[in-house]
Design a protein around this motif. Structure first.
Motif, short mmCIF file in Angstrom:
data_model
loop_
_atom_site.label_atom_id
_atom_site.label_comp_id
_atom_site.label_asym_id
_atom_site.label_seq_id
_atom_site.Cartn_x
_atom_site.Cartn_y
_atom_site.Cartn_z
N GLU A 46 5.56 7.85 4.24
CA GLU A 46 5.66 6.53 3.66
C GLU A 46 6.94 5.98 3.69
O GLU A 46 7.05 4.50 3.79
N LYS A 81 0.99 -1.16 -0.05
CA LYS A 81 0.00 0.08 -0.09
C LYS A 81 0.92 1.16 0.01
O LYS A 81 0.56 2.19 -0.81
N TRP A 82 1.85 1.23 0.84
CA TRP A 82 2.68 2.52 0.77
C TRP A 82 3.56 2.62 -0.27
O TRP A 82 3.73 3.63 -0.95
N LYS A 100 3.29 5.98 -7.17
CA LYS A 100 2.15 6.75 -7.95
C LYS A 100 2.62 8.35 -7.60
O LYS A 100 2.62 9.09 -8.73
N SER A 101 2.94 8.79 -6.61
CA SER A 101 3.49 10.01 -6.13
C SER A 101 4.45 10.58 -7.06
O SER A 101 4.77 11.50 -7.47
N HIS A 128 1.63 3.92 -3.07
CA HIS A 128 1.50 5.24 -2.75
C HIS A 128 2.66 6.07 -3.39
O HIS A 128 2.52 7.16 -3.96
#
Lengths: 248, 368
Positions: free
Chosen positions: B344, B322-323, B329-330, B326
């Protein structure tokens, strides 16, 4: 050869929960000796051997291997011993030479030593041509002999063999024992477990384990005399019949 | 050090000799990217529609041709009667039907108000929604054009911009997801299997009897998979950038750094599993059930976490992917720097430290 003790064991015990796998065993092994460790399946042979190799932590008792304590100095023990397990211990997907290179490597041998030693072993075993073959393509008898050669690759003072000849034909077993004799002649102490009674005859001294205890310890000829038996087979049967623990 | 090198060399022999597994490991990310990129897409493209035009006037004709011209729709059939609509849906040939009533043009001119019926196949609700939205947008567009010369009392125009992904490409979402999945599979499952395999074969005993330090065994086992994973990251990124045209907006260095951090988390998890599992099947099973499934479900890659009930949202926090998802994507899509993802990063770092410490402690020098 009868003077220098390389393994001393005093009341060594291993319990798994309520189950006492090895029950206060005591014995000494002398330098250069072929020491046979006999017993039915489940008698505690492998457990005892594992404690001496540093694979298992004893529950109580004392033991030294090559002069080092099994509780505190097992790193030093590891450098002084060789080990061949019940399960086949070479990598099937590596060639003969790659296996030797690997085991030489993890025992800190130099590249040069590994090369020379590999050549010598392959010559001894008449496997010069097979050096670059994958181990899985070799017949079982050859594999076992190779595994033994690899276990003494780094020339340890003591080598532990855990049922090394399981599933091997009589001719190969004979050859295997010749290799053991040669190593013993060079001063290597051999600690071997087996349940082939003819192999027991080849040992200098044998212990017979029953239900985790050592019920007899002597030379094969003395044992036969004491139990009034004509062969080691008979000695073994007399002792093993007393076992209450079911074989696994 | 020599021990270490000898061990790593042996590991590479294992990987290299098992060609099938090696090709799966190296080929899987490529295949996944291609499948996700070209076959499994939730973008709506060329959906088949049918038009029932009972009016056949200038307005309906030009509206029909505009629908046809858009890349979202493809005209499958012109219908004549209303009964045919249902029939076409039953056959499964069309996703949406557009129905102009007979009085369309008249209504438009005389009452300034006309109706078009859109019927969508909502067996697949998301697609149905999107199709209706696209069609509505096209119709609105047309309406704006014809009302341009007339004055309306009030108008509110919505002006929107799709930030970071103006073309709404699915690839922007799944590339980070595939990266997380592949790294987890290769690192966790393969590391777990390779250690358990030695236990099964009995060679682990021989290694443990040797003077090689157990911690060193653990690291030597992990390093080849670290390298394989780096190759995988490279191939995924190359494919994404050059084939799927997903940009790397942020720093490549940061992206690689974060990926290596995630690889280390996955490797530690693999080591942890191997310390517990006694057979290769168990190791594979734990990797798949306990790691792979939650990663797919709860990392936010397939299903948005915000929409999940609270317990699942809480559980999703312990999923490393999950981290990482993220972060990727960022950095990749939004192009942000470390200052936006430091939280994160720390979480992943903490997970790595925790798993690795436990794994090394668990990897016992003695077998029992």
């Amino acid at each position: 050869m009868q003077n220098e003790k390389v393994i001393t064991v005093n009341k060594l015990t291993k319990k798994f929960g309520d189950f006492t796998a090895v029950d206060h065993i005591s014995f000494d092994v002398f330098k250069g000796e072929i020491f046979g460790f006999l017993g039915a399946n489940g008698a505690g042979k492998t457990t005892a051997m594992r404690m001496l190799c540093g694979l298992l932590f004893p529950s109580s008792g004392e033991a030294t291997v090559a002069g080092y304590d099994v509780y505190k100095e097992n790193e030093k023990i590891k450098k002084s011993i060789g080990y061949m397990s019940q399960k086949f211990s070479l990598y099937e997907d590596l060639t003969v030479k790659e296996n030797m290179q690997f085991y030489g490597g993890i025992y800190h041998m130099t590249e040069k030593y590994i090369k020379e030693k590999t050549a010598t072993i392959l010559k001894q075993l008449h496997l010069e041509k097979e050096g670059n073959l994958l181990v899985k393509s070799l017949p079982l008898g050859w594999k076992q002999k190779l595994a033994f050669a690899v276990s003494i690759f780094h020339e340890p003072g003591i080598v532990f063999l855990d049922e090394p000849t399981g599933g091997v034909d009589p001719v190969t077993r004979r050859e295997f024992w010749n290799m053991i004799y040669e190593a013993s002649d060079r001063g290597t102490t051999i600690f071997v477990t087996t349940h082939y009674m003819d192999e027991a005859e080849y040992c200098n001294r044998v212990t017979i384990m029953v239900d985790g205890r050592i019920d007899a310890l002597d030379t094969p000829s003395n044992l036969k005399k004491n139990y009034n038996a004509s062969s080691m087979d008979e000695v073994f049967l007399i002792l093993a019949r007393k076992a209450v623990r079911a074989a696994d | 050090m020599k021990q270490f090198i000898a061990f790593i060399r042996k590991e590479f022999y294992h990987i290299w000799r098992d060609k099938r597994t090696m090709f799966i490991l190296l080929g899987m990310p490529i295949v996944q990217i291609i499948i996700f990129g070209f076959a499994l897409t939730n973008e709506v493209k060329n959906s088949k529609i049918a038009i029932l035009d009972s009016s056949k006037d200038e307005a309906t004709m030009s509206l029909s041709s505009e629908l046809e011209a858009s890349r979202y729709f493809e005209l499958e059939k012109n219908l004549v009667t209303y009964d045919q609509v249902l029939e076409e849906f039953h056959k499964g040939k069309i996703k949406m039907a557009v129905i102009f009533p007979p009085s369309f043009s008249e209504d438009l001119q005389h009452f300034n108000k006309a109706q078009i019926q859109l019927i969508a196949d909502a067996a697949d609700p998301n697609t149905a929604n999107q199709l209706v939205n696209y069609a509505t947008a096209i119709i609105k567009d047309y309406q704006n054009r014809i009302t341009n010369n007339r004055k309306l009392p009030y108008t509110i125009d919505t002006e929107f911009r799709m930030l970071y992904n103006p073309q709404l490409k699915g690839a922007f979402n799944f590339v980070p997801g595939v990266m997380a999945m592949v790294l987890l599979l290769v690192c966790t499952m393969m590391t777990a299997i390779t250690i358990v395999k030695e236990k099964e074969l009995g060679t682990m005993e021989i290694i443990l009897v040797s003077p090689m330090r157990p911690q060193l065994v653990v690291f030597a086992k992990a390093i080849p998979y670290l390298l394989l994973s780096t190759i995988n990251i490279a191939s995924i990124l190359l494919l994404s950038v050059f084939v799927l045209e997903v940009p790397i907006n942020g720093s490549l260095f940061l992206l690689v750094f974060e990926s290596i951090l995630f690889i280390l988390v996955s490797l530690s998890l693999g080591l942890l599993i191997s310390a517990r599992a006694e057979s290769q099947q168990t190791a594979m099973f734990i990797s798949l059930i306990a790691l792979f499934l939650p990663t797919v479900m709860l990392s936010g890659f397939m299903f948005p976490i915000e929409n999940m009930p609270l317990p699942l949202r809480i559980i999703s926090n312990i999923i490393p992917a999950k981290w990482y998802y993220h972060i990727v994507k960022s950095v990749m899509i939004k192009g942000v720097g470390l200052s936006s993802i430091w939280k994160e990063t720390i979480i992943l770092g903490g997970m790595m430290t925790f798993f690795l410490t436990v794994a090394i402690k668990r990897f016992k020098i003695r077998l029992a």
